[in-house]
Design an enzyme around this catalytic site. Structure first.
Site, PDB file in Angstrom:
ATOM      1  N   SER A  11       0.969  -1.140   0.186  1.00 15.06           N
ATOM      2  CA  SER A  11      -0.557  -0.234  -0.185  1.00 15.06           C
ATOM      3  C   SER A  11       1.144   1.555   0.011  1.00 15.06           C
ATOM      4  O   SER A  11       0.266   2.120  -0.635  1.00 15.06           O
ATOM      5  CB  SER A  11      -0.953  -0.091   1.049  1.00 15.06           C
ATOM      6  OG  SER A  11       0.477  -0.416   2.172  1.00 15.06           O
ATOM      7  N   ASP A 189      -0.510   7.335  10.089  1.00 18.30           N
ATOM      8  CA  ASP A 189      -1.843   6.036  11.221  1.00 18.30           C
ATOM      9  C   ASP A 189      -0.556   5.175  11.775  1.00 18.30           C
ATOM     10  O   ASP A 189      -0.889   4.496  12.238  1.00 18.30           O
ATOM     11  CB  ASP A 189      -1.985   5.373  10.520  1.00 18.30           C
ATOM     12  CG  ASP A 189      -2.300   4.895   9.064  1.00 18.30           C
ATOM     13  OD1 ASP A 189      -0.578   4.471   9.134  1.00 18.30           O
ATOM     14  OD2 ASP A 189      -2.811   4.103   8.446  1.00 18.30           O
ATOM     15  N   HIS A 192       1.385   4.839   7.182  1.00 13.44           N
ATOM     16  CA  HIS A 192       1.245   4.629   5.938  1.00 13.44           C
ATOM     17  C   HIS A 192       2.368   6.266   6.797  1.00 13.44           C
ATOM     18  O   HIS A 192       1.763   6.555   7.404  1.00 13.44           O
ATOM     19  CB  HIS A 192       0.082   4.214   5.734  1.00 13.44           C
ATOM     20  CG  HIS A 192      -0.563   3.586   5.072  1.00 13.44           C
ATOM     21  ND1 HIS A 192      -1.847   2.788   5.903  1.00 13.44           N
ATOM     22  CD2 HIS A 192       0.114   2.834   4.577  1.00 13.44           C
ATOM     23  CE1 HIS A 192      -1.670   2.013   5.440  1.00 13.44           C
ATOM     24  NE2 HIS A 192      -1.110   1.334   4.727  1.00 13.44           N
TER      25      HIS A 192
END
Length: 242
Positions: A11, A189, A192
């Site tokens: 991601s 977070d 990320h």
């Protein structure tokens, strides 16, 4: 055809073309010189990446006429480092397997594209408080699914693989922790990247590619630049393309 730079990862790579992302910044950096192509897969670990490697980079691309990509980043490990006894256990890959998976990925890419510069990027550090505040599944134990110590072990393994395979590596786990207050400055977070975190990755990738002999200044522009045209006869620039 315009040469390519591939970004392969989880991601952190998939989201790298979001506002302020390191992939978008890299595309801007190489504008008109190379196409930056994102191959990011949210949630993936190296075990899953191996399963899809031939689909992501099919052999047919070898004969596409574009030649070997200029460079390719491999940015996995954040999900592999999920703890096996926490809610993210389904993403966990044991450390020894992670190392072997990375070696297999690099070996595949080297065989596919011998001239491509391969750049490994370690998983980032983990802010455990941030992970507690931002779980992506139910967290009945109320414990972070990742820890910074575990991420560090995977970062060291990534560095070892780079040395074994003879490719470059960026130790982003260490680099980010050199910044005071990195937990909130570099991470949005706990995992990320924030805008600052994205900037660090971008700058490190640019620097490493430059060390490998790859920078915009060394690449020709795609099609005539406005600054190079004769304003009295602009079409002349296109005649020279024939």
């Amino acid at each position: 055809m315009r040469p390519r730079i591939y970004l392969f990862g989880d991601s952190i790579t998939e989201f790298s073309f979001a506002d302020g992302g390191w992939g978008a910044a890299l595309a801007n950096h190489f504008s008109r010189r190379a196409d930056v192509v994102v191959r990011g897969y949210s949630g993936y670990n190296t075990r899953w990446a191996l399963k899809v490697l031939e689909r992501v980079f099919p052999a047919s691309e070898e004969h596409s006429g574009a030649g070997d990509p200029l460079a390719l980043t491999v940015f996995f490990g954040a999900n592999d480092a999920c703890l096996p006894d926490r809610y993210g256990a389904f993403q966990h890959v044991p450390l020894d397997e992670y190392k072997q998976n990375l070696i297999s990925i690099v070996s595949f890419l080297k065989k596919q594209w011998p001239a491509t510069r391969i750049l490994l990027i370690t998983p980032p550090p983990i802010d455990e408080e941030g992970r507690l505040q931002n779980p992506y599944l139910e967290n009945p134990l109320n414990e972070p699914e990742r820890t910074n110590n575990a991420a560090g072990d995977y970062a060291k393994a990534c560095i070892a693989v780079a040395a074994e395979c003879g490719v470059s590596v960026i130790d982003i786990w260490t680099k980010m922790q050199q910044l005071p207050g990195w937990e909130k400055a570099c991470l949005s977070d706990g995992l990320h990247l924030s805008r600052n975190g994205n900037t660090i990755v971008f700058e490190e990738v640019v620097q490493k590619l430059k060390e490998e002999g790859l920078s915009p200044e060394m690449l020709p522009a795609d099609l005539p630049l406005l600054s190079e045209m004769d304003y009295n006869d602009p079409l002349k620039a296109f005649e020279e393309l024939r």
